[in-house]
Scaffold this motif. Structure first.
Motif, PDB file in Angstrom:
ATOM      1  N   SER A   1       6.560 -12.699  -9.333  1.00 54.58           N
ATOM      2  CA  SER A   1       5.191 -12.313  -9.002  1.00 54.58           C
ATOM      3  C   SER A   1       4.950 -12.449  -7.502  1.00 54.58           C
ATOM      4  CB  SER A   1       4.189 -13.185  -9.770  1.00 54.58           C
ATOM      5  OG  SER A   1       4.374 -14.553  -9.471  1.00 54.58           O
ATOM      6  N   TYR A   2       3.876 -11.829  -7.046  1.00 56.30           N
ATOM      7  CA  TYR A   2       3.534 -11.817  -5.628  1.00 56.30           C
ATOM      8  C   TYR A   2       2.055 -12.130  -5.458  1.00 56.30           C
ATOM      9  CZ  TYR A   2       7.959  -9.315  -5.491  1.00 56.30           C
ATOM     10  OH  TYR A   2       9.279  -8.969  -5.653  1.00 56.30           O
ATOM     11  N   GLU A   3       1.760 -12.974  -4.499  1.00 55.18           N
ATOM     12  CA  GLU A   3       0.361 -13.240  -4.177  1.00 55.18           C
ATOM     13  C   GLU A   3      -0.274 -12.057  -3.463  1.00 55.18           C
ATOM     14  OE1 GLU A   3       1.925 -17.296  -4.956  1.00 55.18           O
ATOM     15  OE2 GLU A   3       2.688 -15.498  -3.968  1.00 55.18           O
ATOM     16  N   VAL A   4       0.549 -11.335  -2.698  1.00 56.81           N
ATOM     17  CA  VAL A   4       0.045 -10.216  -1.906  1.00 56.81           C
ATOM     18  C   VAL A   4       0.977  -9.018  -2.049  1.00 56.81           C
ATOM     19  CG1 VAL A   4      -0.458  -9.394   0.435  1.00 56.81           C
ATOM     20  CG2 VAL A   4      -1.061 -11.729  -0.212  1.00 56.81           C
ATOM     21  N   ILE A   5       0.379  -7.848  -2.284  1.00 54.76           N
ATOM     22  CA  ILE A   5       1.112  -6.581  -2.265  1.00 54.76           C
ATOM     23  C   ILE A   5       0.353  -5.641  -1.339  1.00 54.76           C
ATOM     24  CG2 ILE A   5       1.871  -4.575  -3.596  1.00 54.76           C
ATOM     25  CD1 ILE A   5       2.128  -6.386  -6.027  1.00 54.76           C
ATOM     26  N   ILE A   6       1.070  -5.061  -0.370  1.00 56.29           N
ATOM     27  CA  ILE A   6       0.449  -4.140   0.582  1.00 56.29           C
ATOM     28  C   ILE A   6       1.165  -2.805   0.509  1.00 56.29           C
ATOM     29  CG2 ILE A   6      -0.178  -3.735   2.994  1.00 56.29           C
ATOM     30  CD1 ILE A   6       0.020  -6.723   3.499  1.00 56.29           C
ATOM     31  N   GLY A   7       0.397  -1.717   0.430  1.00 55.10           N
ATOM     32  CA  GLY A   7       0.975  -0.383   0.432  1.00 55.10           C
ATOM     33  C   GLY A   7       0.299   0.487   1.469  1.00 55.10           C
ATOM     34  N   HIS A   8       1.098   1.237   2.215  1.00 54.69           N
ATOM     35  CA  HIS A   8       0.556   2.115   3.256  1.00 54.69           C
ATOM     36  C   HIS A   8       0.748   3.575   2.872  1.00 54.69           C
ATOM     37  CE1 HIS A   8       1.269   4.429   7.158  1.00 54.69           C
ATOM     38  NE2 HIS A   8      -0.017   4.146   7.181  1.00 54.69           N
ATOM     39  N   SER A   9      -0.315   4.377   2.965  1.00 51.55           N
ATOM     40  CA  SER A   9      -0.252   5.819   2.775  1.00 51.55           C
ATOM     41  C   SER A   9       0.340   6.163   1.408  1.00 51.55           C
ATOM     42  CB  SER A   9       0.554   6.440   3.918  1.00 51.55           C
ATOM     43  OG  SER A   9       0.334   7.823   4.014  1.00 51.55           O
ATOM     44  N   LEU A  10       1.506   6.834   1.355  1.00 54.76           N
ATOM     45  CA  LEU A  10       2.183   7.099   0.082  1.00 54.76           C
ATOM     46  C   LEU A  10       2.444   5.794  -0.651  1.00 54.76           C
ATOM     47  CD1 LEU A  10       3.858   8.842  -1.933  1.00 54.76           C
ATOM     48  CD2 LEU A  10       5.813   8.534  -0.367  1.00 54.76           C
ATOM     49  N   GLY A  11       2.775   4.749   0.096  1.00 56.72           N
ATOM     50  CA  GLY A  11       3.017   3.439  -0.507  1.00 56.72           C
ATOM     51  C   GLY A  11       1.795   2.868  -1.191  1.00 56.72           C
ATOM     52  N   GLY A  12       0.601   3.334  -0.815  1.00 60.16           N
ATOM     53  CA  GLY A  12      -0.617   2.889  -1.481  1.00 60.16           C
ATOM     54  C   GLY A  12      -0.680   3.414  -2.904  1.00 60.16           C
ATOM     55  N   ALA A  13      -0.326   4.688  -3.086  1.00 63.34           N
ATOM     56  CA  ALA A  13      -0.288   5.267  -4.426  1.00 63.34           C
ATOM     57  C   ALA A  13       0.799   4.598  -5.266  1.00 63.34           C
ATOM     58  CB  ALA A  13      -0.041   6.773  -4.339  1.00 63.34           C
ATOM     59  N   VAL A  14       1.929   4.286  -4.638  1.00 64.26           N
ATOM     60  CA  VAL A  14       3.006   3.587  -5.349  1.00 64.26           C
ATOM     61  C   VAL A  14       2.546   2.205  -5.781  1.00 64.26           C
ATOM     62  CG1 VAL A  14       5.347   2.643  -5.154  1.00 64.26           C
ATOM     63  CG2 VAL A  14       4.818   4.880  -4.152  1.00 64.26           C
ATOM     64  N   ALA A  15       1.840   1.499  -4.891  1.00 68.02           N
ATOM     65  CA  ALA A  15       1.346   0.154  -5.219  1.00 68.02           C
ATOM     66  C   ALA A  15       0.401   0.206  -6.414  1.00 68.02           C
ATOM     67  CB  ALA A  15       0.639  -0.456  -4.007  1.00 68.02           C
TER      68      ALA A  15
END
Length: 247
Positions: free
Chosen positions: A76-90
């Protein structure tokens, strides 16, 4: 597994960072150094088609499925960050998150909804950039707020991606619509959308972010471009729960 890491694997907290189109795991250097200094073990995968990874299916759901190994053994992760296309993936990763820990998901100017015309426009821009990769000096001239390191990493990411990936991402995700992924936010997840200034190339518009969903809020930052991780490190860090020493 193709990824970059910062901090100690034995650190008490974990962060997962997901880059955008034509980027690479190394592009998170600035954010990751700050997180590691705050006691995080940071992992940044390279998405399919990036950093010389081969793929044939570039649907966002496939890019997310490819990241399942990062959640083995209920990691597990306390924080997940996604940018641009990575936001949709997140957002597509939400069903994978174990419910054993509170998770803060931060989406940096995520590409949520694109009209056919806008998607075609963005695709053509990326194709032109890949055909003529800019130097770090070029990026610094165009983006005075970027550091030389960030500019070098932008050039690196672009150099390790090819036109078939760009074309695949846009062809395999038509119509481009991911706002619906906000509908089922797990009770242990809090999502913050940090949108860039439309006048500076921002692709996320507040009308694409539901305003009546619990544990979801959004902010727009005037004067900040699409590349928030290069221009607004403090903006990102302000959204991350940090353990401060008791006074």
């Amino acid at each position: 597994i193709s990824a970059s890491q910062w901090g100690s694997p034995t650190a008490p907290r974990r962060a997962l960072l997901i880059h955008g189109l034509t980027m690479s795991s190394q592009s998170w250097e600035g954010v990751s150094q700050l997180l590691a200094a705050e006691g995080f073990f940071v992992v940044a995968p390279n998405l399919l088609g990036h950093a010389w990874r081969r793929g044939t299916d570039y649907r966002v759901s496939t890019l997310a499925e490819d990241l399942r190994p990062y959640f083995v053994m209920d990691t597990s992760y306390e924080v997940i960050i996604g940018h641009s296309l990575g936001g949709a993936v997140a957002l597509s990763l939400l069903p994978f998150l174990p419910n054993t820990k509170e998770t803060t998901v931060i989406l940096l100017d995520p590409a949520l909804e694109l009209t056919k015309e806008t998607a075609n426009k963005h695709e053509n821009i990326f194709l032109k950039e890949i055909a003529n990769v800019r130097t770090a000096d070029d990026y610094m001239v165009k983006n005075p707020a970027w550091s030389r390191g960030d500019s070098v990493l932008r050039t690196l990411g672009m150099s390790m991606c090819d036109r078939t990936v760009v074309k695949g991402v846009y062809e395999h995700n038509r119509p481009w619509s991911f706002s619906g992924l906000f509908k089922n936010i797990p009770p242990h997840v809090k999502i913050t959308v940090l949108a860039s200034d439309p006048a500076f190339g921002g692709v996320c518009h507040l009308e694409h972010v539901p305003c009546d969903v619990a544990r979801l809020h959004a902010k727009v930052f005037i004067g900040i471009s699409h590349w928030i991780q290069y221009e607004g490190l403090d903006i990102i860090m302000n959204e991350i729960p940090l353990r401060r020493a008791k006074l």
